[in-house]
Scaffold this motif. Structure first.
Motif, PDB file in Angstrom:
ATOM      1  N   UNK A   7      -4.690   7.561   0.000  1.00 51.09           N
ATOM      2  CA  UNK A   7      -4.341   7.362   1.402  1.00 51.09           C
ATOM      3  C   UNK A   7      -4.197   5.884   1.703  1.00 51.09           C
ATOM      4  N   UNK A   8      -5.086   5.074   1.152  1.00 51.83           N
ATOM      5  CA  UNK A   8      -5.003   3.633   1.375  1.00 51.83           C
ATOM      6  C   UNK A   8      -3.736   3.060   0.751  1.00 51.83           C
ATOM      7  N   UNK A   9      -3.358   3.531  -0.440  1.00 55.71           N
ATOM      8  CA  UNK A   9      -2.125   3.080  -1.080  1.00 55.71           C
ATOM      9  C   UNK A   9      -0.910   3.465  -0.241  1.00 55.71           C
ATOM     10  N   UNK A  10      -0.877   4.660   0.284  1.00 55.43           N
ATOM     11  CA  UNK A  10       0.251   5.101   1.102  1.00 55.43           C
ATOM     12  C   UNK A  10       0.353   4.261   2.363  1.00 55.43           C
ATOM     13  N   UNK A  11      -0.785   3.972   2.985  1.00 52.92           N
ATOM     14  CA  UNK A  11      -0.771   3.151   4.196  1.00 52.92           C
ATOM     15  C   UNK A  11      -0.328   1.726   3.873  1.00 52.92           C
ATOM     16  N   UNK A  12      -0.775   1.214   2.740  1.00 52.73           N
ATOM     17  CA  UNK A  12      -0.391  -0.136   2.320  1.00 52.73           C
ATOM     18  C   UNK A  12       1.106  -0.189   2.044  1.00 52.73           C
ATOM     19  N   UNK A  13       1.618   0.811   1.352  1.00 45.32           N
ATOM     20  CA  UNK A  13       3.062   0.857   1.076  1.00 45.32           C
ATOM     21  C   UNK A  13       3.859   0.976   2.368  1.00 45.32           C
ATOM     22  N   UNK A  14       3.386   1.772   3.300  1.00 43.93           N
ATOM     23  CA  UNK A  14       4.071   1.925   4.580  1.00 43.93           C
ATOM     24  C   UNK A  14       4.075   0.609   5.347  1.00 43.93           C
ATOM     25  N   UNK A  15       2.942  -0.096   5.329  1.00 39.80           N
ATOM     26  CA  UNK A  15       2.867  -1.389   6.003  1.00 39.80           C
ATOM     27  C   UNK A  15       3.794  -2.414   5.350  1.00 39.80           C
ATOM     28  N   UNK A  16       3.844  -2.386   4.016  1.00 40.04           N
ATOM     29  CA  UNK A  16       4.749  -3.314   3.308  1.00 40.04           C
ATOM     30  C   UNK A  16       6.217  -3.016   3.644  1.00 40.04           C
ATOM     31  N   UNK A  17       6.556  -1.748   3.679  1.00 44.25           N
ATOM     32  CA  UNK A  17       7.933  -1.368   4.026  1.00 44.25           C
ATOM     33  C   UNK A  17       8.253  -1.789   5.461  1.00 44.25           C
ATOM     34  N   UNK A  18       7.304  -1.573   6.371  1.00 35.39           N
ATOM     35  CA  UNK A  18       7.499  -1.966   7.764  1.00 35.39           C
ATOM     36  C   UNK A  18       7.643  -3.479   7.869  1.00 35.39           C
TER      37      UNK A  18
END
Length: 112
Positions: A7-18
């Motif tokens: 979950x933390x990786x997905x949130x981190x990836x989403x933040x990086x994409x944003x």
């Protein structure tokens, strides 16, 4: 089953994409603003576009004029035959033109 680490990786990836999208949007905005503030460049582009449009219009007008001139030339060639066919009409038109020219000269002479 998802773990907290996933979950933390997905949130981190989403933040990086944003963040990447925000950077790109900001770069586009800065580029547009710099273009808008570059008046000499915009004036040159406008002048070049106006020149291209004027050349296109002139070319179109030239083609139209050539067509009209060709038609007028064909009609002018028909005039002698038409005057032989309709001599009274030609005389009436000539008289009307002469009367108009005379009246215009008389009116111009009165104004002096």
């Amino acid at each position: 089953m998802t773990t907290t680490k996933d979950t933390q990786l997905s949130e981190t990836e989403a933040l990086r994409a944003d963040l990447q999208m925000t950077r790109q949007h900001l770069a586009d905005t800065v580029q547009e603003l710099s273009y808008q503030l570059n008046f000499p460049r915009r004036i040159k582009e406008s002048a070049a576009n106006a020149g291209h449009r004027a050349a296109e219009v002139a070319g179109t007008a030239g083609h139209r004029a050539a067509g009209v001139a060709g038609t007028a030339g064909q009609r002018a060639k028909q005039v002698p035959a038409l005057t032989r066919q309709h001599p009274r009409a030609v005389a009436a038109i000539g008289g009307a033109v002469a009367l108009g020219v005379g009246a215009a000269a008389w009116i111009a002479g009165r104004g002096k």
